[in-house]
Scaffold this active site. Structure first.
Site, PDB file in Angstrom:
ATOM      1  N   ASP A  89      46.073  40.880  31.777  1.00 41.45           N
ATOM      2  CA  ASP A  89      46.928  41.792  31.019  1.00 41.45           C
ATOM      3  C   ASP A  89      47.823  42.649  31.913  1.00 41.45           C
ATOM      4  O   ASP A  89      47.547  42.873  33.092  1.00 41.45           O
ATOM      5  CB  ASP A  89      46.094  42.694  30.115  1.00 41.45           C
ATOM      6  CG  ASP A  89      45.037  43.489  30.882  1.00 41.45           C
ATOM      7  OD1 ASP A  89      44.425  42.926  31.808  1.00 41.45           O
ATOM      8  OD2 ASP A  89      44.820  44.676  30.546  1.00 41.45           O
ATOM      9  N   GLU A 146      41.884  44.183  30.424  1.00 44.21           N
ATOM     10  CA  GLU A 146      41.080  44.980  31.352  1.00 44.21           C
ATOM     11  C   GLU A 146      41.514  46.430  31.381  1.00 44.21           C
ATOM     12  O   GLU A 146      40.703  47.324  31.615  1.00 44.21           O
ATOM     13  CB  GLU A 146      41.182  44.384  32.763  1.00 44.21           C
ATOM     14  CG  GLU A 146      40.268  45.037  33.794  1.00 44.21           C
ATOM     15  CD  GLU A 146      40.817  46.334  34.374  1.00 44.21           C
ATOM     16  OE1 GLU A 146      40.011  47.243  34.653  1.00 44.21           O
ATOM     17  OE2 GLU A 146      42.042  46.439  34.556  1.00 44.21           O
TER      18      GLU A 146
END
Length: 408
Positions: A89, A146
């Site tokens: 991400d 995350e």
């Protein structure tokens, strides 16, 4: 592209071979960088990863934690099972690097190097699929979300380790401020817990000219902000790390109105599970006492919560040995300092033994990478992953796999 000086070692050919093929994965990394996706929306990235893994012969399982996936490769009759994890991400930051491969999407960028982490693991996956020098089961875990959203836990809640058991699990993160390609390891508590708390104080509003008719949550909140600072100073051993940060204090809109509500937003961090529990208990006790003193009510909501990241000793010793074999002792920090930042790989390490290591992204000294972007700290609009780390990180994963899942 710059590279660290690697000591002569039997694995030098591995690193050299991956350097020769690095351009393919540099292009892949920069493509991912140009198309950043926020947590749980990594659709394009997940598609790209799955497509590559399937083409190389991995069995791909998708949909764990939303956009997360696992690529599994089995060879021989070995019973050991290894997990390697990369995060995918990006962050809601507007990129300011001006690089040709800068984000094509306003307001989001790969400001933490997850594009590089994904590309490193993919480069290793391709090499491992071609060489196949192991016996056992390799699980490549590509994780979403995350950055504060707990994607690791979401994958675990979807049965990650029940469906893909691992005897050990490892992950790697780039770290600006250290020489490019340097490998840094640590056993024990390595990254701090992180708890995001929202405290809402409810009082009684009034005209600013008649404060005696109010129960002022602004005054109560101000006293709480000051009191919170005493918790670390007077309730935590000075040798232990603890942080309580009030990142937001929101209340009212007009200069002559006492509002009825105030909101405090806290970031709370510790490197010890016991200290983490103490901070939470003392925050609640202090807020309750101050709220009563100022005749307001309160409620607390936990909006995020990551545990302390604790590397297990045996797995970290193994990871150190692999690092030393690959790049030589001169390029390995065997027991680096702990970090006050947080990482949701900590959830995985609570269930499976393993280790989380760092790879230097550049310290600015003679680092030509992208005009020095390799030394820029993460979560910064000027940050970029150092592409010279792609072959180093990939070689590390290949060697670790071959040593952990050693064929007879």
């Amino acid at each position: 592209m710059s590279s660290p000086v690697i000591d002569a070692a039997p694995t030098h050919a591995l690193l050299g071979g991956l350097r020769q093929r690095a351009d393919t994965f540099v292009a892949l990394r920069r493509d991912i960088h140009q198309h950043p996706e926020l947590g749980y929306a990594e659709f394009r990235t997940s598609d790209l990863v799955a497509e590559r893994l399937q083409a190389w012969g991995y069995e791909v399982t998708r949909g764990l934690g939303g956009t997360g996936l696992v690529g599994q490769l089995k060879r021989g009759d070995g019973r050991k099972r290894l997990g390697l994890r990369a995060d995918m991400d990006a962050l809601p930051i507007h990129e300011a690097t001006g690089l040709p491969w800068a984000s094509a999407h306003a307001g989001r960028m790969h400001a933490c190097g997850h594009d590089g982490h994904t590309a490193m693991l993919l480069a290793a996956a391709e090499h491992i699929a071609r060489t196949g020098r192991f016996s056992g089961t390799l699980n490549l875990i590509f994780q979403p979300a995350e950055e504060g959203l707990g994607g690791a836990k979401a994958m675990m809640d979807d049965g990650l380790f029940e469906r893909f058991p691992c005897d050990a699990i490892f992950a790697m993160h780039n770290m600006p401020g250290h020489r490019q390609g340097q490998l840094l390891l640590r056993d024990g508590a390595t990254m701090a817990s992180s708890d995001g708390l929202t405290i809402t104080l409810t009082g009684k509003g009034s005209h600013g000219a008649m404060p005696h008719h109010s129960a002022d949550p602004v005054v109560a909140g101000s006293s709480i902000v000051l009191g919170l600072q005493s918790i670390v100073a007077r309730n935590v051993d000075p040798k232990a790390m603890a942080v309580i940060t009030v990142g937001a204090f929101q209340s009212g809109e007009a200069h002559n109105v006492i509002p009825g509500e105030a909101v405090l937003k806290l970031s709370v961090r510790a490197l010890d599970r016991g200290v983490r529990a103490t901070l939470r208990r003392r925050i609640e006790e202090l807020v309750d006492a101050q709220a009563k003193a100022f005749n307001v009510t309160w409620r607390m909501e936990q909006v995020t919560g990551y545990p302390v990241l604790v590397n297990t000793p045996a797995e970290t010793d193994f990871a150190r040995a692999v690092a030393t074999e690959l790049v030589g002792a001169a390029h390995v920090v065997p027991q680096t300092d702990p970090l006050s930042g947080s990482e949701d790989f900590a959830f995985m390490l609570e269930q499976v033994p393993g280790s989380y290591l760092l790879i230097g992204n550049g310290d600015g000294s003679g680092d030509p990478h992208n005009g020095g972007h390799g030394a820029c700290m993460v979560h910064n609009p000027g940050y970029d992953f150092n592409d010279a780390n792609l072959p180093v990180g990939a070689a590390y994963w290949v060697l670790l796999t071959e040593r952990f899942l050693a064929a007879d």
